[in-house]
Design a protein around this motif. Structure first.
Motif, mmCIF file in Angstrom:
data_model
loop_
_atom_site.group_PDB
_atom_site.id
_atom_site.type_symbol
_atom_site.label_atom_id
_atom_site.label_comp_id
_atom_site.label_asym_id
_atom_site.label_seq_id
_atom_site.Cartn_x
_atom_site.Cartn_y
_atom_site.Cartn_z
ATOM 1 N N THR A 1 0.828 -1.205 0.000
ATOM 2 C CA THR A 1 0.000 0.000 0.000
ATOM 3 C C THR A 1 0.857 1.248 0.000
ATOM 4 O O THR A 1 1.960 1.251 0.572
ATOM 5 C CB THR A 1 -0.926 0.019 1.232
ATOM 6 O OG1 THR A 1 -1.765 1.187 1.185
ATOM 7 C CG2 THR A 1 -0.135 0.038 2.526
ATOM 8 N N PRO A 2 0.387 2.328 -0.629
ATOM 9 C CA PRO A 2 1.062 3.607 -0.420
ATOM 10 C C PRO A 2 0.881 4.053 1.020
ATOM 11 O O PRO A 2 -0.154 3.771 1.642
ATOM 12 C CB PRO A 2 0.349 4.555 -1.402
ATOM 13 C CG PRO A 2 -0.950 3.905 -1.711
ATOM 14 C CD PRO A 2 -0.752 2.431 -1.550
ATOM 15 N N VAL A 3 1.867 4.730 1.557
ATOM 16 C CA VAL A 3 1.788 5.211 2.943
ATOM 17 C C VAL A 3 1.968 6.720 3.035
ATOM 18 O O VAL A 3 1.754 7.302 4.099
ATOM 19 C CB VAL A 3 2.830 4.499 3.836
ATOM 20 C CG1 VAL A 3 2.596 3.000 3.841
ATOM 21 C CG2 VAL A 3 4.252 4.826 3.415
ATOM 22 N N ILE A 4 2.360 7.364 1.945
ATOM 23 C CA ILE A 4 2.520 8.815 1.894
ATOM 24 C C ILE A 4 1.388 9.388 1.051
ATOM 25 O O ILE A 4 1.200 9.004 -0.105
ATOM 26 C CB ILE A 4 3.889 9.208 1.309
ATOM 27 C CG1 ILE A 4 5.010 8.663 2.189
ATOM 28 C CG2 ILE A 4 4.007 10.731 1.161
ATOM 29 C CD1 ILE A 4 6.395 8.858 1.616
ATOM 30 N N LYS A 5 0.627 10.292 1.604
ATOM 31 C CA LYS A 5 -0.510 10.857 0.887
ATOM 32 C C LYS A 5 -0.038 11.783 -0.231
ATOM 33 O O LYS A 5 0.952 12.502 -0.089
ATOM 34 C CB LYS A 5 -1.413 11.627 1.849
ATOM 35 C CG LYS A 5 -2.072 10.760 2.914
ATOM 36 C CD LYS A 5 -2.987 11.590 3.797
ATOM 37 C CE LYS A 5 -3.660 10.719 4.854
ATOM 38 N NZ LYS A 5 -4.584 11.503 5.712
#
Length: 318
Positions: A232-236
């Motif tokens: 998953t991406p973790v940085i918006k």
């Protein structure tokens, strides 16, 4: 060829009965290659190294692109390997990779499947898919139906699945996996079909991988689900008053919902960008801030960080 049939569910899945498209596929690609080779050692040209087969090996190709080896079944996911990411309007946005600048499609060897999550250019990259279809002429594709206008002109064997539907894939090594679509973001009016995330279920050894590249999910639908590994991406990634990609606390909640053992974080906004849109696009959070959030909420969950181009072996028990 896709054939409708029934697939027996593993205990790893807790969803209600779902539709299934089942097929076995063997990719015929140019040249003779070794099955033990997973990614050519062309480090000087591409920055990519190779490893021996493991139950689960993940190679991050930057942006939203991945090469997965799931019990030896090789799946390329949302690749951007030819040219930049520009959505056809480079004056608005133009993104170039930072690490794998010289990676070529020829650096890939055997492929069993192309997996497409979304229909826009950052996932269904027309320049890359044009070239990929020429090299891997019989490559089987599993995709959201939203990408059909692009894929139907390039590939002969495409299985379209919507959230809740599954398809079974058999690799050249005779390993079988089940791919099940889950609901991702809606890119348009609220009545439009959502894009896809995916659960990948392997059998021997048995484990489940989950991937959705925007960290967008329906909490209610995931409450009874399970995944050993969550990518998953973790940085918006944000625009004024609009979230393009979520992460941070939402990624922590995703790991909690899926009862994950491992989280593999991705930073799909880590590109060299220019254009009008890049001047107002900004990030919220860091890998370190996500680690702190996850450690506080779910201290038993392990973070495994990928390095672009380097295969990452996930410690799945044999």
């Amino acid at each position: 060829m896709a054939v409708t049939s029934t697939v027996a569910r593993s205990p790893a899945f807790h969803a209600p009965t779902f539709h299934t498209n089942q097929y076995s596929h063997r990719c015929r690609c140019r040249g003779s290659v070794s099955r033990r080779m997973r990614l050519k050692m062309s480090a000087a040209a591409s920055g990519v190294t190779s490893v021996q087969t493991k139950p689960l090996t993940l190679t991050y190709l930057e942006a939203n692109g991945w090469l997965w080896e799931v019990n030896g079944v090789r799946i390329i996911v949302d690749p951007i390997l030819v040219g930049n990411l520009d959505f056809g309007v480079p004056w608005l946005f133009d993104g170039a990779k930072k690490t794998l600048k010289n990676f070529r499609l020829e650096n890939l060897e055997e492929l069993d499947c192309l997996l497409i999550t979304q229909s826009l250019d950052d996932h269904c990259h027309k320049k890359t898919l044009d070239a990929l279809s020429n090299i891997y002429q019989d490559l089987h594709v599993v995709s959201t139906p939203n990408a059909k206008p692009i894929l139907e002109t390039l590939f002969k064997e495409v299985t379209y699945i919507e959230p809740g539907q599954t398809t079974q894939l058999k690799g050249r090594n005779s390993s079988e996996i089940i791919i099940r679509a889950s609901a991702g973001p809606v890119l348009g009016p609220p009545w439009q079909r959502p894009e896809n995330g995916y659960f990948i279920q392997a059998q021997d050894p048995k484990f489940t991988l989950y991937y959705e590249p925007h960290c967008v999910y329906n909490k209610f639908l995931l409450e009874e689900e399970y995944a050993d590994v969550v990518i998953t991406p973790v940085i918006k990634q944000l625009l004024p008053a609009f979230t393009l990609v979520s992460g941070q606390e939402d990624a922590v909640e995703l790991a909690r919902l899926l009862k994950a053992r491992y989280v593999v974080p991705m930073n799909n906004g880590e590109l060299e960008t220019k254009g009008l849109l890049s001047s107002i696009l900004y990030a919220d959070g860091t890998i370190d801030s996500f680690k702190a959030l996850l450690s506080n909420a779910l201290p038993h969950v392990q973070i495994l960080e990928p390095s672009p181009g380097s295969p990452l072996d996930i410690p799945i028990p044999l």
